[in-house]
Design an enzyme around this catalytic site. Sequence first.
Site, short mmCIF file in Angstrom:
data_model
loop_
_atom_site.label_atom_id
_atom_site.label_comp_id
_atom_site.label_asym_id
_atom_site.label_seq_id
_atom_site.Cartn_x
_atom_site.Cartn_y
_atom_site.Cartn_z
N HIS A 240 24.09 71.64 -61.75
CA HIS A 240 24.20 72.41 -60.51
C HIS A 240 23.28 71.83 -59.43
CE1 HIS A 240 26.28 75.57 -62.73
NE2 HIS A 240 25.25 75.73 -63.55
C1 BDR Z 1 21.56 77.94 -60.34
O1 BDR Z 1 20.85 78.98 -61.00
C2 BDR Z 1 19.76 78.47 -61.69
O2 BDR Z 1 19.66 79.05 -62.97
C3 BDR Z 1 19.93 76.99 -61.74
O3 BDR Z 1 18.67 76.34 -61.71
C4 BDR Z 1 20.74 76.69 -60.51
O4 BDR Z 1 19.92 76.53 -59.37
C5 BDR Z 1 22.95 77.87 -60.90
O5 BDR Z 1 23.63 79.06 -60.66
#
Ligand code: BDR
Length: 309
Positions: A240
């Site tokens: 992500h």
């Molecule tokens: C996002 O949420 C966090 O848990 C991860 O680091 C990322 O930024 C994904 O939804």
Amino acid sequence: TKKVILDVDTGIDDALGIILAVKSRQFEILGITTTNGNVSLETATTNTCKILTMLEVEHEIPVIKGASTPLQRQAFFEHRIHGQDGLGGALADMVVTKQPEDQFGPDFLIEQVKAYPNEVTLVMTGPLTNLALAIEKWPELASEVEEVIFMGGVVKGVGNVTPTSEYNMYVDPEAAKVVLHAGIPKLTLVGLDVTRQALLSEEHIAKLTDPVLADYVKVSTADYSKRYFERNGVRACALHDPLAVGVALQKEFVKTEKYYVDVETKSEICDGQTVCDFQDRMQQRRNVDVCVDVNSKAFLDMFVQTLNT
Ligand code: BDR
Ligand code: CA
């Protein structure tokens, strides 16, 4: 070289984003601001210092602590996904000597954007609390910043915390609202629609050649990949946050379309939902470049190659 500030809640994938940004050598990283999110502010800060130490750039890149809670809500940690320590148990024994600077994250954002008007790119990979606080204190930041790229939201798919909402938006929707409505000319949303396609598999990890990084990535992503399998049927680590860094490196990894985007803050069950007005039904000025497609192979190849240099 682009002047960049990373804003992180380090977290497994935030850490991979930091590694990508540093190893790419394409940015002048002015600093890294930390925020409450996946883990507490303290842990996010320690983790960030650990990653910079592993990369041997701890003396070059300042770390600045930001918000310890969302603007109005309680913290909501993601230990289930990122582990108790936020790095999936990796670097547990590392002794960190690096300390954060004696400054508040949002003030650092303001200071740097003032110092380099229209030159600073912000890559946000946690809840948007620090940026919202900075904008509330100095609204001109919105027009003086060169660009803001944030990992957050989902425009067509389902959420990853609630059925409708992505984690970063869910944790601090009020902050997201401030950022979305601030009038930032170049604001790019890198949401789950595209980040769920940027999957780091065991095959990718097997291609990592630097022993330190290969071992780190393997250990840090192992449990995450198992969890991801339970929900999504694929054993992989979703990149992500690294994809947001990837977009800062090369816009061509994604396809964007400009839409009006808002975020829900007053709903019984949909708080944190990003609402993208694909059909202009709300007749609002289009405020966000929304990532609608990604060349995941090109991005992943670049990710592996960059970690191997
Ligand atoms: C996002 O949420 C966090 O848990 C991860 O680091 C990322 O930024 C994904 O939804
Ligand atoms: Ca994150």
